[in-house]
Design a protein around this motif. Structure first.
Motif, short mmCIF file in Angstrom:
data_model
loop_
_atom_site.label_atom_id
_atom_site.label_comp_id
_atom_site.label_asym_id
_atom_site.label_seq_id
_atom_site.Cartn_x
_atom_site.Cartn_y
_atom_site.Cartn_z
N HIS A 219 -0.30 -2.11 4.41
CA HIS A 219 -0.92 -1.89 3.62
C HIS A 219 -0.80 -1.74 1.95
CE1 HIS A 219 -3.96 -3.04 6.25
NE2 HIS A 219 -3.64 -2.99 7.44
N ALA A 220 0.79 -1.39 2.09
CA ALA A 220 1.17 -0.74 1.03
C ALA A 220 0.11 -1.45 -0.50
CB ALA A 220 2.83 -0.34 0.56
N CYS A 221 0.44 -0.69 -1.51
CA CYS A 221 -0.42 -1.87 -2.56
C CYS A 221 0.53 -3.07 -2.78
CB CYS A 221 -0.44 -0.81 -3.64
SG CYS A 221 -1.22 -1.72 -5.03
N ILE A 222 -0.66 -3.79 -2.36
CA ILE A 222 0.20 -5.38 -3.13
C ILE A 222 0.18 -5.77 -4.21
CG2 ILE A 222 -2.13 -6.70 -2.77
CD1 ILE A 222 -0.19 -8.85 -1.07
N GLY A 223 -0.91 -4.71 -5.13
CA GLY A 223 -0.56 -5.07 -6.40
C GLY A 223 1.17 -3.54 -7.72
N GLN A 224 1.41 -3.37 -6.52
CA GLN A 224 1.76 -2.10 -6.99
C GLN A 224 2.71 -3.08 -8.65
OE1 GLN A 224 5.19 -0.60 -4.48
NE2 GLN A 224 3.66 -1.08 -3.06
N MET A 225 3.72 -4.08 -8.44
CA MET A 225 4.80 -4.48 -9.48
C MET A 225 3.75 -4.27 -10.34
SD MET A 225 7.21 -7.49 -9.03
CE MET A 225 8.01 -7.66 -10.31
N LEU A 226 2.73 -5.23 -10.35
CA LEU A 226 1.56 -5.63 -11.64
C LEU A 226 0.97 -4.51 -12.29
CD1 LEU A 226 -0.26 -7.65 -12.71
CD2 LEU A 226 -1.75 -7.80 -11.21
N ARG B 178 -11.30 -7.60 3.79
CA ARG B 178 -10.57 -8.47 4.22
C ARG B 178 -9.01 -8.39 4.61
NH1 ARG B 178 -14.64 -12.24 5.87
NH2 ARG B 178 -12.83 -13.29 8.10
N LEU B 179 -8.28 -8.14 2.90
CA LEU B 179 -7.07 -7.53 3.56
C LEU B 179 -6.61 -5.70 3.98
CD1 LEU B 179 -4.44 -8.78 2.67
CD2 LEU B 179 -4.38 -8.27 0.33
N LEU B 180 -7.44 -5.40 3.29
CA LEU B 180 -7.61 -3.40 3.39
C LEU B 180 -7.73 -3.28 5.18
CD1 LEU B 180 -5.87 -1.26 2.93
CD2 LEU B 180 -7.41 -0.63 0.81
N GLU B 181 -9.07 -3.64 5.04
CA GLU B 181 -9.73 -3.26 6.27
C GLU B 181 -9.82 -4.80 7.23
OE1 GLU B 181 -12.94 -2.06 4.25
OE2 GLU B 181 -13.35 0.22 4.21
N SER C 196 -11.38 -7.46 -3.71
CA SER C 196 -10.15 -6.00 -4.14
C SER C 196 -9.31 -5.95 -4.55
CB SER C 196 -9.18 -6.68 -1.58
OG SER C 196 -10.23 -6.42 -1.27
N PHE C 197 -8.61 -6.91 -5.57
CA PHE C 197 -7.41 -6.84 -6.53
C PHE C 197 -8.97 -6.47 -8.26
CE2 PHE C 197 -5.21 -11.78 -7.18
CZ PHE C 197 -4.87 -10.84 -5.25
N VAL C 198 -10.02 -6.70 -7.96
CA VAL C 198 -10.72 -6.40 -8.86
C VAL C 198 -10.78 -4.50 -8.43
CG1 VAL C 198 -12.77 -5.94 -10.74
CG2 VAL C 198 -12.03 -8.46 -9.12
N GLY C 199 -11.10 -4.21 -7.07
CA GLY C 199 -11.55 -2.79 -6.75
C GLY C 199 -9.90 -2.25 -7.03
N GLY C 200 -8.81 -2.74 -6.49
CA GLY C 200 -8.09 -2.48 -6.39
C GLY C 200 -6.98 -2.31 -7.38
N GLY D 131 -11.74 0.10 10.92
CA GLY D 131 -13.25 1.44 10.92
C GLY D 131 -13.16 1.35 9.58
N GLY D 132 -12.25 0.96 8.76
CA GLY D 132 -12.84 0.97 7.16
C GLY D 132 -11.66 1.99 7.03
N ILE D 133 -11.16 1.71 5.45
CA ILE D 133 -10.94 3.02 4.84
C ILE D 133 -11.68 4.39 3.40
CG2 ILE D 133 -8.45 1.30 4.12
CD1 ILE D 133 -11.01 2.17 1.52
N GLY D 134 -13.09 4.19 4.08
CA GLY D 134 -13.30 5.32 3.94
C GLY D 134 -14.01 6.30 5.01
#
Ligand code: HEM
Length: 405
Positions: free
Chosen positions: A352-359, A91-94, A238-242, A73-76
């Motif tokens: 869905h925990a942040c996939i970029g957290q280590m970065l 397509r990953l987070l939602e 999603s990378f850029v957005g997240g 249903g979206g994260i908004g």
């Protein structure tokens, strides 16, 4: 928590008549957070007709329970499956399993700890050169001249996208306002981003990404049939957005607190392990990604409150990260809090925990580490200000001065 077939009783949830998206609430969300937590484990937010959780325990539960709470249903705040509410979903987070699982496993492999560790030296070099310039300047804006400059240089080069400042910030503001209600912030952000939409499409396309980068490897995964057509560009988006605005916000908050708390800065300077802790505490203390949403699949129950099918529930991570049930004296910035990384929800929880957290951690450690070796004192030269954005908390200005070690 069991699924129940009993009818929905709205009165089960206390009603809050506060608009979390009013400008004054976005600029200072803490009184709303407290009202939300103290109203009960789940509350009904009357101005928007949604439910919300602000306590740490319920935030973790909802984020972890993808079987009962869908991301589709979206994260908004809007249910993007409803007519008139559509926007391009991540397509990953939602997405839910199995679609989410398939994409996440490819991205996890490409963005592996080994790959991220290879970027460490490059981040450190960039951080040292930036700190050198800031030391020459002495007085600067901690957002524009430090956090933004560093992230917009380090992050795009690492993942393989080209991100000029004006365009990138406009797209970021659009994204984090677009997932809120259709208020004035939403309308303005959509308008500001309009001239850059075509540029953004091109930047996240196969032709736009940097050859041999992680971004390009996603397109190659498409060629190999590991990802369906159209997913690679969506994931780069999603990378850029997240990965941009949230990291800038997190570094900004950390600098802000370290400049306001000289004793904490001393702790960081004297004990290199505290560099990591400072960022972790920075994103707990002022959570960049303030709220995310889930939608109930069927009728269900959460901490004694019955929820109807297709009910939107806001997970106020910013409120959960200041829940005194979990964090004693939560408004205090303290790099000595125990087991910080595993306890806050600033990077989400569950599948869905942040996939970029280590970065994000590696970027911030490079910058705060470089500052800790070269800067004896940081201080504010004027109070910091915040930029109101529907779904995000971020600083607008952080006027500061540094004194060399
Ligand atoms: C301080 C920096 C960051 C913060 C605070 C942050 C926060 C979050 C949060 C809270 C979520 C989960 C949202 C939810 O469950 O609804 C998330 C997911 C995600 N983040 Fe981050 N993030 C940060 C940095 C990054 C970076 C650097 C990247 C770049 C790759 C990134 C990419 C993503 C993606 C793609 C997802 C979706 C994961 C999935 O659905 O499986 N984030 N982030």
């Amino acid at each position: 928590m069991t699924t129940t077939a009993e009818p929905v009783a709205l009165r089960d949830a206390p009603v809050l008549d506060i608009d979390p998206y009013a400008i004054e609430v976005l600029l200072d969300p803490y009184p709303f957070h407290e009202a939300l937590r103290e109203a009960g484990p789940v509350a009904y937010i009357a101005p928007h007709g949604i439910y919300a959780v602000g306590r740490h325990a319920e935030a973790k539960t909802v984020l972890a329970d993808h079987a009962r709470f869908t991301n589709a249903g979206g994260i908004g705040i809007q249910d993007i499956r409803k007519p008139g509410e559509f926007r391009i979903p991540s397509r990953l987070l939602e997405a839910d399993p199995p679609d989410h699982t398939k994409i996440r496993s490819v991205v996890t492999r490409l963005l592996s700890p080994l790959v991220i560790r290879r970027w460490k030296e490059g981040f450190e070099r960039k951080a040292e050169s930036l700190v050198e310039q800031l030391l020459a300047q002495r007085e600067f804006d901690g957002v524009e001249d430090c956090a933004e400059r560093f992230v917009l240089e380090a992050f795009p080069a690492a993942v393989g996208v080209r991100l000029p400042r004006t365009e990138t910030l406009a797209i970021g503001e659009m994204r984090f306002n677009q997932s809120g209600p259709r208020n004035a912030l939403y309308e303005r952000a959509m308008q500001t981003a309009q001239p850059y939409l075509a540029w953004f499409e091109q930047s996240v396309s196969r032709q736009g990404v940097i050859p041999d980068s992680i971004a390009e490897l996603l397109f190659r995964a498409e060629d190999a049939g590991e990802l369906d057509e159209g997913i690679a560009s969506n994931v780069v988006r999603s990378f850029v957005g997240g990965g941009t605005d949230s990291t800038i916000a997190g570094i900004g908050f950390t600098l802000h607190q370290l400049a306001k708390n000289p004793a904490q800065w001393e702790r960081v300077r004297n004990e290199p392990a505290k560099v990591k802790a400072a960022f972790e505490e920075g994103i707990r203390h002022e959570t960049p990604f303030q709220v995310t949403y889930r939608t109930t699949h069927g009728e269900t129950e959460l901490s004694g409150v019955r929820l109807a099918p297709d009910t939107k529930i806001g997970v106020f991570m910013g409120a959960a990260n200041r829940d005194p049930r979990q964090f004693p004296e939560p408004e205090r910035f303290d790099v000595d809090r125990p087991a910080l990384a595993g306890s806050h929800v600033a990077l989400g929880n569950g599948i869905h925990a942040c996939i970029g957290q280590m970065l994000a951690r590696q970027e911030s450690e490079a910058l705060i580490g470089a500052l800790s070796r070269r800067v004896a004192r940081m201080e504010l030269t004027a109070p910091a200000s915040y930029r109101p954005i529907n779904q995000m908390r971020t600083l607008d200005r952080l006027p500061m001065r540094i004194v060399p070690a």
